[in-house]
Design an enzyme around this catalytic site. Structure first.
Site, PDB file in Angstrom:
ATOM      1  N   ARG A  45      29.058  17.257   0.497  1.00 15.55           N
ATOM      2  CA  ARG A  45      28.645  15.852   0.636  1.00 15.55           C
ATOM      3  C   ARG A  45      29.852  14.951   0.389  1.00 15.55           C
ATOM      4  O   ARG A  45      30.093  13.987   1.090  1.00 15.55           O
ATOM      5  CB  ARG A  45      27.502  15.495  -0.320  1.00 15.55           C
ATOM      6  N   TYR A  97      21.703  -6.382  16.924  1.00 15.94           N
ATOM      7  CA  TYR A  97      20.980  -5.130  17.187  1.00 15.94           C
ATOM      8  C   TYR A  97      19.672  -5.132  16.382  1.00 15.94           C
ATOM      9  O   TYR A  97      19.675  -5.437  15.182  1.00 15.94           O
ATOM     10  CB  TYR A  97      21.865  -3.946  16.776  1.00 15.94           C
ATOM     11  N   ASP A 169      30.715  -5.010  14.486  1.00 12.50           N
ATOM     12  CA  ASP A 169      30.076  -3.837  15.098  1.00 12.50           C
ATOM     13  C   ASP A 169      30.710  -3.678  16.482  1.00 12.50           C
ATOM     14  O   ASP A 169      30.450  -4.462  17.390  1.00 12.50           O
ATOM     15  CB  ASP A 169      28.560  -4.092  15.191  1.00 12.50           C
ATOM     16  N   LYS A 194      26.706   6.194  20.667  1.00 13.00           N
ATOM     17  CA  LYS A 194      26.859   5.585  21.988  1.00 13.00           C
ATOM     18  C   LYS A 194      28.155   6.082  22.648  1.00 13.00           C
ATOM     19  O   LYS A 194      28.247   7.251  22.957  1.00 13.00           O
ATOM     20  CB  LYS A 194      26.801   4.068  21.860  1.00 13.00           C
TER      21      LYS A 194
HETATM   22  C1  LIG Z   1      22.567   1.819  18.433  1.00 16.02           C
HETATM   23  C2  LIG Z   1      23.248   0.719  17.720  1.00 16.02           C
HETATM   24  C3  LIG Z   1      23.264   0.659  16.323  1.00 16.02           C
HETATM   25  C4  LIG Z   1      22.524   1.659  15.460  1.00 16.02           C
HETATM   26  O1  LIG Z   1      23.083   2.923  15.544  1.00 16.02           O
HETATM   27  P1  LIG Z   1      22.244   4.296  15.352  1.00 16.02           P
HETATM   28  O2  LIG Z   1      23.283   5.313  15.580  1.00 16.02           O
HETATM   29  O3  LIG Z   1      21.149   4.288  16.356  1.00 16.02           O
HETATM   30  O4  LIG Z   1      21.712   4.272  13.965  1.00 16.02           O
HETATM   31  C5  LIG Z   1      23.972  -0.373  15.741  1.00 16.02           C
HETATM   32  N1  LIG Z   1      24.599  -1.308  16.480  1.00 16.02           N
HETATM   33  C6  LIG Z   1      24.596  -1.290  17.822  1.00 16.02           C
HETATM   34  C7  LIG Z   1      25.301  -2.346  18.576  1.00 16.02           C
HETATM   35  C8  LIG Z   1      23.922  -0.282  18.494  1.00 16.02           C
HETATM   36  O5  LIG Z   1      23.890  -0.277  19.831  1.00 16.02           O
END
Ligand SMILES: *Cc1c(COP(=O)(O)O)cnc(C)c1O
Length: 391
Positions: A45, A97, A169, A194
């Site tokens: 961890r 988001y 982000d 993504k």
């Molecule tokens: C999908 C997404 C998240 C969240 O991520 P997960 O991997 O689904 O927890 C946060 N910010 C943006 C812009 C996203 O597209």
């Protein structure tokens, strides 16, 4: 050396065996020579060599010092919020988001963390909303799903003046197109689910900080709270990153062509894509990023949920699914999917109209994707004509 070459060769060859692919250390613990005497790892961890390789790689890609890998993008966001304390305020982008909105309001408000949402495409909105308690500015740029652009450099200097952290982000742009730390941000987060993973086969989150001490605080939270990324998933993200430059280039080229196609279509009302000169923040996008990404949103002349649903359920190559950034093109209807947890009035106010459709442009040939959209538009037009004459 080009960044692509540098990236590929910064993924280390295993010093123990010469394996050219990063080994997956599928282990929970590490044998010690004497109590506290180990080879840099004691419990998985706290640290795992496969995860550590990914963490170094993302830190390098984002031009930061410390990378930290989490089990999801939301776990990464959660770790950043945990830097705050009761009474602190977050100033966040309004079309945030949906999952981040839910986390801020449903989980953290009850601990006394207040969040104010503003349209960050105009820095004056932040100037007006910032208070002495604002400890964190939360940006997404481009935003989801209306693809608004915030000026990272201008907002970073505002954050400095007010002694608060700026977190970007960077999921939509990826470090290939945009490096927020170089523009003055303190923290970058990714949903590596993504573009970084890139193949729609994992859930992962990453954090990178510019400052080493701040990075150490987030590493501490990673271990203390436990939402780590598993070794195999770390390996999958490394494998995804290996082709990131190529994939992003193709996503961008195809998206620009499809955005242009949509702008001239009679059934389409507005097209949201930062690469179009008509986009209100096109110049800022051009200044701070080297490309405009693979996400396009658009609204229909018939601005109803029904019209949008007819379209998103009848495309053939574009698969109806949440998420983005993979090799297969996806279509989604944010009002009913990713943004369902945001109240309708708030959602509309942030520009997510009822007919808004979001496309994640994959790696198919752009002509095939355009044909898919064209056939779907024709099908819908025939169906509506038939239902009108039947009535
Ligand atoms: C999908 C997404 C998240 C969240 O991520 P997960 O991997 O689904 O927890 C946060 N910010 C943006 C812009 C996203 O597209």
């Amino acid at each position: 050396m080009s960044t692509a070459t540098e990236l590929i060769h910064s993924i280390p060859v295993d010093p123990l065996t010469g394996a050219i692919s990063v080994p997956i250390y599928q282990t929970s613990t590490f044998v010690q020579e004497a109590p506290g005497v180990n080879k840099g790892y004691d419990y998985a961890r706290t640290g795992n060599p496969t995860r550590a390789t990914l963490e170094q790689l993302i830190a390098q890609l984002e031009k930061g010092t410390v990378g930290v890998a989490f089990s999801s993008g939301l776990a990464a966001i959660d770790a950043i919020v945990k830097l705050l304390k009761t009474g602190d305020e977050i100033l966040a982008v309004d079309d945030i988001y949906g999952g981040a909105f839910r986390l801020f309001t449903q989980v953290y408000e009850k601990f006394g963390i207040k969040v104010t949402y503003v349209d960050c495409s105009d820095v004056n909105n932040l100037v007006d909303a910032i208070t002495p308690n604002t400890k964190l500015i939360w940006l997404e740029t481009p935003t989801n799903p209306t693809l608004k652009i915030a000026d990272i450099e201008a907002i970073a200097s505002l954050a400095k003046t007010h002694h608060c952290l700026l977190c970007v982000d960077n999921t939509f742009a990826s470090p290939v197109l945009q490096q927020p730390l170089a523009l003055g941000a303190d923290i970058v987060i990714h949903s590596a689910t993504k573009y970084l993973g890139g193949h729609s086969d994992l859930i992962a989150g990453l954090v990178v900080t510019k400052d080493a001490d701040l990075g150490a605080r987030i590493k501490y939270l990673q271990n203390a709270c436990g939402a780590i990324l598993a070794p195999f998933d770390s390996w999958l993200v490394i494998r995804g990153i290996e082709t990131l430059h190529l994939r992003i280039r193709q996503h961008c080229n195809s998206a620009l062509r499809i955005a242009r196609y949509l702008t001239q279509h009679p059934a389409v009302d507005k097209v949201f894509y930062p690469g179009l000169p008509t986009h209100p923040n096109h110049e800022v996008a051009q200044k701070q990023s080297s490309g405009f990404g693979g996400i396009i949103s658009f609204t229909l002349k018939e601005d109803t949920e029904e019209a949008a649903v007819r379209l998103v359920t009848q495309t053939r190559l574009f698969k109806l699914a949440e998420s983005l950034g993979g090799i297969k093109s996806l279509v989604s209807h944010p009002a009913n999917m990713t943004h369902k947890s945001i109240p309708a009035a708030k959602r509309r106010a942030a520009g997510v109209q009822d007919s808004l459709i979001r496309l994640s442009i994959g790696l198919e040939e752009p002509e095939d994707l355009i044909n898919d959209l064209e056939q779907t538009f024709q099908l819908i037009s025939e169906q509506t004509q038939t239902s009108v004459s039947a009535a």
